[in-house]
Design a protein around this motif. Structure first.
Motif, PDB file in Angstrom:
ATOM      1  N   MET A   1       0.830  -1.194   0.000  1.00  0.00           N
ATOM      2  CA  MET A   1       0.000   0.000   0.000  1.00  0.00           C
ATOM      3  C   MET A   1       0.874   1.257   0.000  1.00  0.00           C
ATOM      4  SD  MET A   1      -3.028   1.110   0.050  1.00  0.00           S
ATOM      5  CE  MET A   1      -3.921   2.557   0.411  1.00  0.00           C
ATOM      6  N   LEU A   2       1.960   1.208   0.754  1.00  0.00           N
ATOM      7  CA  LEU A   2       2.862   2.352   0.830  1.00  0.00           C
ATOM      8  C   LEU A   2       3.503   2.630  -0.536  1.00  0.00           C
ATOM      9  CD1 LEU A   2       4.205   4.484   2.583  1.00  0.00           C
ATOM     10  CD2 LEU A   2       6.021   2.836   3.029  1.00  0.00           C
ATOM     11  N   THR A   3       3.814   1.556  -1.251  1.00  0.00           N
ATOM     12  CA  THR A   3       4.416   1.707  -2.578  1.00  0.00           C
ATOM     13  C   THR A   3       3.447   2.420  -3.522  1.00  0.00           C
ATOM     14  OG1 THR A   3       5.614  -0.339  -2.225  1.00  0.00           O
ATOM     15  CG2 THR A   3       5.502   0.473  -4.473  1.00  0.00           C
ATOM     16  N   PHE A   4       2.194   2.055  -3.458  1.00  0.00           N
ATOM     17  CA  PHE A   4       1.182   2.694  -4.303  1.00  0.00           C
ATOM     18  C   PHE A   4       1.077   4.187  -4.004  1.00  0.00           C
ATOM     19  CE2 PHE A   4      -3.226   4.075  -4.887  1.00  0.00           C
ATOM     20  CZ  PHE A   4      -3.333   3.907  -6.262  1.00  0.00           C
ATOM     21  N   VAL A   5       1.074   4.550  -2.732  1.00  0.00           N
ATOM     22  CA  VAL A   5       0.969   5.960  -2.340  1.00  0.00           C
ATOM     23  C   VAL A   5       2.194   6.732  -2.818  1.00  0.00           C
ATOM     24  CG1 VAL A   5       0.880   7.529  -0.358  1.00  0.00           C
ATOM     25  CG2 VAL A   5      -0.529   5.465  -0.374  1.00  0.00           C
ATOM     26  N   VAL A   6       3.371   6.134  -2.673  1.00  0.00           N
ATOM     27  CA  VAL A   6       4.595   6.811  -3.095  1.00  0.00           C
ATOM     28  C   VAL A   6       4.582   7.037  -4.608  1.00  0.00           C
ATOM     29  CG1 VAL A   6       7.102   6.543  -3.315  1.00  0.00           C
ATOM     30  CG2 VAL A   6       5.978   6.013  -1.150  1.00  0.00           C
ATOM     31  N   TRP A   7       4.245   6.002  -5.371  1.00  0.00           N
ATOM     32  CA  TRP A   7       4.209   6.142  -6.832  1.00  0.00           C
ATOM     33  C   TRP A   7       3.122   7.126  -7.272  1.00  0.00           C
ATOM     34  CZ3 TRP A   7       8.106   5.339  -9.669  1.00  0.00           C
ATOM     35  CH2 TRP A   7       9.012   4.319  -9.387  1.00  0.00           C
ATOM     36  N   SER A   8       2.010   7.162  -6.565  1.00  0.00           N
ATOM     37  CA  SER A   8       0.961   8.125  -6.896  1.00  0.00           C
ATOM     38  C   SER A   8       1.437   9.555  -6.666  1.00  0.00           C
ATOM     39  CB  SER A   8      -0.291   7.860  -6.069  1.00  0.00           C
ATOM     40  OG  SER A   8      -0.818   6.601  -6.367  1.00  0.00           O
ATOM     41  N   LEU A   9       2.122   9.785  -5.551  1.00  0.00           N
ATOM     42  CA  LEU A   9       2.656  11.119  -5.274  1.00  0.00           C
ATOM     43  C   LEU A   9       3.711  11.513  -6.300  1.00  0.00           C
ATOM     44  CD1 LEU A   9       2.900  11.041  -1.380  1.00  0.00           C
ATOM     45  CD2 LEU A   9       1.263  12.287  -2.791  1.00  0.00           C
ATOM     46  N   VAL A  10       4.550  10.580  -6.693  1.00  0.00           N
ATOM     47  CA  VAL A  10       5.552  10.858  -7.725  1.00  0.00           C
ATOM     48  C   VAL A  10       4.865  11.221  -9.041  1.00  0.00           C
ATOM     49  CG1 VAL A  10       7.358   9.782  -9.149  1.00  0.00           C
ATOM     50  CG2 VAL A  10       7.372   9.475  -6.666  1.00  0.00           C
ATOM     51  N   ALA A  11       3.811  10.489  -9.392  1.00  0.00           N
ATOM     52  CA  ALA A  11       3.092  10.767 -10.634  1.00  0.00           C
ATOM     53  C   ALA A  11       2.448  12.155 -10.592  1.00  0.00           C
ATOM     54  CB  ALA A  11       2.037   9.696 -10.888  1.00  0.00           C
ATOM     55  N   VAL A  12       1.842  12.515  -9.466  1.00  0.00           N
ATOM     56  CA  VAL A  12       1.215  13.830  -9.337  1.00  0.00           C
ATOM     57  C   VAL A  12       2.284  14.923  -9.432  1.00  0.00           C
ATOM     58  CG1 VAL A  12       0.007  15.360  -7.709  1.00  0.00           C
ATOM     59  CG2 VAL A  12      -0.788  13.023  -8.069  1.00  0.00           C
ATOM     60  N   PHE A  13       3.416  14.712  -8.807  1.00  0.00           N
ATOM     61  CA  PHE A  13       4.508  15.681  -8.880  1.00  0.00           C
ATOM     62  C   PHE A  13       4.996  15.852 -10.319  1.00  0.00           C
ATOM     63  CE2 PHE A  13       9.089  16.493  -8.957  1.00  0.00           C
ATOM     64  CZ  PHE A  13       9.101  17.754  -8.385  1.00  0.00           C
ATOM     65  N   LEU A  14       5.157  14.758 -11.039  1.00  0.00           N
ATOM     66  CA  LEU A  14       5.620  14.839 -12.424  1.00  0.00           C
ATOM     67  C   LEU A  14       4.605  15.531 -13.326  1.00  0.00           C
ATOM     68  CD1 LEU A  14       7.342  11.374 -12.888  1.00  0.00           C
ATOM     69  CD2 LEU A  14       8.423  13.613 -12.709  1.00  0.00           C
ATOM     70  N   VAL A  15       3.321  15.251 -13.113  1.00  0.00           N
ATOM     71  CA  VAL A  15       2.280  15.913 -13.907  1.00  0.00           C
ATOM     72  C   VAL A  15       2.298  17.410 -13.640  1.00  0.00           C
ATOM     73  CG1 VAL A  15      -0.217  16.168 -14.137  1.00  0.00           C
ATOM     74  CG2 VAL A  15       0.811  13.903 -14.169  1.00  0.00           C
ATOM     75  N   THR A  16       2.442  17.799 -12.391  1.00  0.00           N
ATOM     76  CA  THR A  16       2.506  19.217 -12.041  1.00  0.00           C
ATOM     77  C   THR A  16       3.722  19.871 -12.688  1.00  0.00           C
ATOM     78  OG1 THR A  16       1.447  18.717  -9.928  1.00  0.00           O
ATOM     79  CG2 THR A  16       2.539  20.843 -10.114  1.00  0.00           C
ATOM     80  N   ALA A  17       4.859  19.192 -12.662  1.00  0.00           N
ATOM     81  CA  ALA A  17       6.066  19.741 -13.282  1.00  0.00           C
ATOM     82  C   ALA A  17       5.886  19.902 -14.786  1.00  0.00           C
ATOM     83  CB  ALA A  17       7.254  18.830 -12.978  1.00  0.00           C
TER      84      ALA A  17
END
Length: 112
Positions: A1-17
């Motif tokens: 579950m933690l891995t999913f949250v981390v990858w989701s946050l990374v994806a949101v950060f990349l989309v914002t960038a």
């Protein structure tokens, strides 16, 4: 579950960038009401909201009623058809000739 949250946050950060970089590099066409890109999150947000307002305005345009005959009359192509019967006949004739030729049996060697 933690891995999913981390990858989701990374994806949101990349989309914002990506959105921020696209905002800085984009050039407006001089449409009234658009915000000139100057960089930064505030300008990005104003441009984003202006784009949403513009797309909402486009959706409210009234549809154009056209009968089917007028639609097809406006889209008539004068060139050759996409599928031409003579071309298909030529291809099938050549394929039949190639398939009916005798194959040379015995030209392949057995493995050593």
């Amino acid at each position: 579950m933690l891995t999913f949250v981390v990858w989701s946050l990374v994806a949101v950060f990349l989309v914002t960038a990506v959105f921020l970089v696209a905002n800085v590099m984009a050039r407006t066409d001089g449409v009234p009401g658009d915000v000139q890109p100057g960089g930064g999150l505030g300008d990005f947000w104003r441009s984003f909201r202006a784009g949403l307002r513009h797309s909402r305005r486009r959706r409210s345009d009234a549809p154009v009623d056209t009968d089917l005959e007028a639609f097809f009359a406006g889209t008539v192509e004068e060139g050759p058809a996409y599928v031409d019967a003579e071309q298909i006949t030529d291809v099938l004739t050549r394929a039949r000739q190639q398939a009916s030729r005798q194959l040379h049996v015995g030209t392949a060697r057995a493995p050593d």
